[in-house]
Design an enzyme around this catalytic site. Sequence first.
Site, PDB file in Angstrom:
ATOM      1  N   PHE A 294       0.820  -1.211   0.000  1.00  0.00           N
ATOM      2  CA  PHE A 294       0.000   0.000   0.000  1.00  0.00           C
ATOM      3  C   PHE A 294       0.858   1.267   0.000  1.00  0.00           C
ATOM      4  O   PHE A 294       0.822   2.064  -0.953  1.00  0.00           O
ATOM      5  CB  PHE A 294      -0.940  -0.047   1.210  1.00  0.00           C
ATOM      6  CG  PHE A 294      -1.539   1.268   1.615  1.00  0.00           C
ATOM      7  CD1 PHE A 294      -2.176   2.079   0.686  1.00  0.00           C
ATOM      8  CD2 PHE A 294      -1.488   1.687   2.937  1.00  0.00           C
ATOM      9  CE1 PHE A 294      -2.736   3.303   1.062  1.00  0.00           C
ATOM     10  CE2 PHE A 294      -2.048   2.895   3.326  1.00  0.00           C
ATOM     11  CZ  PHE A 294      -2.656   3.696   2.387  1.00  0.00           C
TER      12      PHE A 294
ATOM     13  N   GLY B  72       1.548  -7.429  -0.428  1.00  0.00           N
ATOM     14  CA  GLY B  72       1.431  -6.528  -1.565  1.00  0.00           C
ATOM     15  C   GLY B  72       0.710  -7.196  -2.730  1.00  0.00           C
ATOM     16  O   GLY B  72       0.483  -8.410  -2.745  1.00  0.00           O
TER      17      GLY B  72
ATOM     18  N   ALA C 228       7.690  -5.949   5.058  1.00  0.00           N
ATOM     19  CA  ALA C 228       7.473  -6.331   6.450  1.00  0.00           C
ATOM     20  C   ALA C 228       6.150  -7.045   6.603  1.00  0.00           C
ATOM     21  O   ALA C 228       5.257  -6.929   5.764  1.00  0.00           O
ATOM     22  CB  ALA C 228       7.473  -5.085   7.349  1.00  0.00           C
TER      23      ALA C 228
ATOM     24  N   ILE D  80       2.940  -6.677   8.814  1.00  0.00           N
ATOM     25  CA  ILE D  80       2.472  -5.445   9.446  1.00  0.00           C
ATOM     26  C   ILE D  80       1.229  -5.607  10.310  1.00  0.00           C
ATOM     27  O   ILE D  80       0.781  -4.640  10.921  1.00  0.00           O
ATOM     28  CB  ILE D  80       2.197  -4.365   8.379  1.00  0.00           C
ATOM     29  CG1 ILE D  80       1.109  -4.834   7.409  1.00  0.00           C
ATOM     30  CG2 ILE D  80       3.472  -3.992   7.637  1.00  0.00           C
ATOM     31  CD1 ILE D  80       0.622  -3.751   6.443  1.00  0.00           C
TER      32      ILE D  80
ATOM     33  N   TYR E  19       4.774  -7.567  16.729  1.00  0.00           N
ATOM     34  CA  TYR E  19       5.030  -6.658  15.606  1.00  0.00           C
ATOM     35  C   TYR E  19       5.867  -5.474  16.072  1.00  0.00           C
ATOM     36  O   TYR E  19       6.904  -5.159  15.480  1.00  0.00           O
ATOM     37  CB  TYR E  19       3.702  -6.185  15.017  1.00  0.00           C
ATOM     38  CG  TYR E  19       3.820  -5.038  14.043  1.00  0.00           C
ATOM     39  CD1 TYR E  19       4.598  -5.151  12.887  1.00  0.00           C
ATOM     40  CD2 TYR E  19       3.145  -3.833  14.270  1.00  0.00           C
ATOM     41  CE1 TYR E  19       4.708  -4.104  11.980  1.00  0.00           C
ATOM     42  CE2 TYR E  19       3.253  -2.784  13.369  1.00  0.00           C
ATOM     43  CZ  TYR E  19       4.035  -2.920  12.235  1.00  0.00           C
ATOM     44  OH  TYR E  19       4.138  -1.866  11.343  1.00  0.00           O
TER      45      TYR E  19
ATOM     46  N   LYS F  88       9.845  -4.618  15.157  1.00  0.00           N
ATOM     47  CA  LYS F  88      10.247  -3.348  14.557  1.00  0.00           C
ATOM     48  C   LYS F  88      11.298  -2.633  15.413  1.00  0.00           C
ATOM     49  O   LYS F  88      12.243  -2.037  14.883  1.00  0.00           O
ATOM     50  CB  LYS F  88       9.022  -2.449  14.364  1.00  0.00           C
ATOM     51  CG  LYS F  88       8.160  -2.814  13.159  1.00  0.00           C
ATOM     52  CD  LYS F  88       8.904  -2.584  11.848  1.00  0.00           C
ATOM     53  CE  LYS F  88       7.990  -2.717  10.637  1.00  0.00           C
ATOM     54  NZ  LYS F  88       8.712  -2.485   9.372  1.00  0.00           N
TER      55      LYS F  88
END
Length: 322
Positions: A11, A36, A81, A83, A147, A151
Amino acid sequence: MNILVTGGAGFIGRWVVKQLLDDGHRLWVLDDLSNGRIENISELMGYSNLIEFIQGDIKDEQLIQDLFSSTCFDLCYHLAASINVQDSIDAPHTTFMNDAVGTFNVLEQCKQHRVKIVFMSTCMIYDQASSTSGIKESHPTKPASPYAGSKIAAENMVMSYYYAYGLPTVIVRPFNTYGPFQKTGGEGGVVAIFINNKLKGKPLQIYGDGTQTRDLLYVEDCARFVVQSGYSDSANGRILNAGLGEDISINDLAKLIAKSDVPIEHIEHIHPQSEIAKLSCNYSKAKVLINWEPTIGLKEGIKRTEEWIKSTDLLEEGKRHE
């Protein structure tokens, strides 16, 4: 420049790719299409011969090595990643391998070939904002989900490469981003899901009591922020926030989108332990260092997003009747 964009079919990645193409660069887009979609960039690939797509995984060390060895990159935007917060709670191994180990693989090649890297982090690493001021980059972090933990781990590795090896690095922490090309189902963001439900006459469902707030950043503003952080030497070795600079409760967001067209329901929260009660961005550092600030307000952004979702619905409707 020759630029690698990992996660470029996602996105936000789609809009970063568009911005870079508009600026005249030659791009290599790496994406495993687990989140994606090739449709996100097919239009861009159709009108530009400056883009090459590679379907592949950042955990594939040989693929990454071959990619960096075969092309002299000037810059790497690392957006690939896992997400989804709930997915990270259900399957932390997948999230850690993608977000931490995958980032390490990309970092190693950037170090070997001296390629500046812009690492896409998230506002979800922060503890909640105070009631009086927005979140600055120095605000306490709180890994309330795997998550967020993955990160933070990746961020620390990125910063270590700046200090240990002198590698130009930037960490960007955009706040909750929304807009065209965001998924409208369960993996999408709250704005896209709410708009999609409204257009289909379904209730808007809010997790918990709805008092939690979000700072909502329009995706084209986010992409411009990410791209500019890569262009600017003054951002090297820095962590930068980007957001609208004002937050809204999920209750008020639902009212703004639903108007009186559909009902609003409160349902049981799927991950209350990882909820952040208040997210509000202070982007003053980005304004000073890279001359960035948002240009699209929430109402305008919602309008643009709704128009895009309507257009895709009409397109799908037309395909079904062909």
